[in-house]
Enzyme design. Structure first.
Site, mmCIF file in Angstrom:
data_model
loop_
_atom_site.group_PDB
_atom_site.id
_atom_site.type_symbol
_atom_site.label_atom_id
_atom_site.label_comp_id
_atom_site.label_asym_id
_atom_site.label_seq_id
_atom_site.Cartn_x
_atom_site.Cartn_y
_atom_site.Cartn_z
ATOM 1 N N SER A 4 0.854 -1.181 0.000
ATOM 2 C CA SER A 4 0.000 0.000 0.000
ATOM 3 C C SER A 4 0.890 1.231 0.000
ATOM 4 O O SER A 4 2.062 1.169 0.406
ATOM 5 C CB SER A 4 -0.879 0.008 1.260
ATOM 6 O OG SER A 4 -1.511 1.255 1.440
ATOM 7 N N TYR A 37 -1.582 -0.531 10.451
ATOM 8 C CA TYR A 37 -1.658 -0.745 8.999
ATOM 9 C C TYR A 37 -0.375 -0.266 8.328
ATOM 10 O O TYR A 37 0.214 -0.978 7.509
ATOM 11 C CB TYR A 37 -2.866 0.008 8.442
ATOM 12 C CG TYR A 37 -3.179 -0.330 7.001
ATOM 13 C CD1 TYR A 37 -3.822 -1.521 6.680
ATOM 14 C CD2 TYR A 37 -2.848 0.541 5.970
ATOM 15 C CE1 TYR A 37 -4.123 -1.840 5.360
ATOM 16 C CE2 TYR A 37 -3.143 0.239 4.650
ATOM 17 C CZ TYR A 37 -3.781 -0.956 4.345
ATOM 18 O OH TYR A 37 -4.056 -1.267 3.043
#
Length: 290
Positions: free
Chosen positions: A148, A161
């Site tokens: 990501s 995350y």
């Protein structure tokens, strides 16, 4: 050369987390390229639905349940894939992951850290550990790790995350170096906003969840577009695939102006705290399905 062989056409692939989102879109795009796909997901029902859609697109598919946080299950997935596929496996996509956000480090429960690490990080570790030895013997093979832009953006209120995606990117870079003398191509996918159900299935709490949904609704790229760009990037031998312009800009800005970037993320944190609240109507409209 490896890049000229168009690995993603008529590939024999395993995709984790293929029951929805980017994983499902990758499976369907490989089907359009006449691939044979083992669709894996923690939900067997979701994997079976993707497999049916793959077959409808002209590919061949099998569904296997797998919790990527469990090494034994990933080993069993590899064994089943070798038994199901009529030819040796040559593509692995470590896609399974969850979203989490909305709390500062120190406020995030340790249980949420563990949950995120077990799926987002150990899932990639297990996938690379188990499948890399199987791919080394192929004349052309590939590994895609879904990371990501969070891997390098350090956005506030996303500590677990960010950390797991940064680790997934580092593993991809390390693996690419270690496999540089083989025919195994490694690609790390680093998107920003993609229209998937990651928010619904994750733990994005409070105002941050509503704001995330609103931004996703307005600015998110479709999972289908991301899938096409990613697979084409693998065929071209790209280590980094950043499908959106904002991902590329963040990548360059952080490297060119690291101190300024750090100041900017602090300002972003204050902005998010001030503007996170949205109306119930906006929240409902921003929910994504897929």
């Amino acid at each position: 050369m490896f890049q000229k062989q168009r690995l993603t056409h008529q590939s024999r692939a395993v995709i984790t987390g293929s029951g929805s989102g980017i994983g499902k879109a990758l499976a369907l795009e490989l089907a359009r390229r006449k691939g044979l796909i083992v669709c894996s997901d923690i939900s067997l029902q979701a994997a079976e639905q993707t497999a049916r859609e793959v077959r409808a697109e002209g590919g061949e598919a099998w569904a296997v349940a797998c919790d990527v946080s469990d090494l034994a299950q990933v080993e069993a997935l590899a064994q089943q894939a070798q038994e199901l596929l009529p030819q040796p496996l040559n593509l692995v996509i470590n896609n399974a992951g969850i979203g989490i956000g909305g709390q500062k480090i120190g406020d995030v429960p340790i249980a949420d850290w563990a949950w995120t690490i077990n799926i987002n990080l150990w899932g990639v570790i297990h996938g690379c550990h188990v499948f890399t030895p199987l791919l080394k013997g192929q004349p052309a093979a590939g590994i895609i790790n879904v990371a990501s832009t969070a891997a390098f953006s350090a956005a506030p209120l996303m500590g677990p995350y960010n950390a797991t995606k940064a680790a997934a990117l580092a593993i991809s870079e390390t693996l690419a170096a270690e496999l540089s003398e083989t025919n195994v191509q490694v690609t790390a996918l680093c998107p920003t906003l993609v229209k998937t159900n990651i928010a619904a299935n994750g733990r994005i709490t409070g105002d941050s969840g509503a704001l995330f949904n609103r931004l996703m609704d307005r600015f998110g790229m479709s999972a289908e577009q991301v899938a096409r760009i990613t697979l084409n990037g693998l065929d071209r031998g790209q280590l980094y695939v950043m499908p959106q312009l904002d991902a590329k800009l963040i990548w360059r800005l952080k490297r060119l102006l690291p101190s300024g970037y750090a100041v900017g993320t602090g300002l972003l944190n204050r902005f998010v705290r001030r503007t996170g609240s949205v109306t119930e109507e906006e929240t409902t409209r921003g929910r994504l399905h897929g």
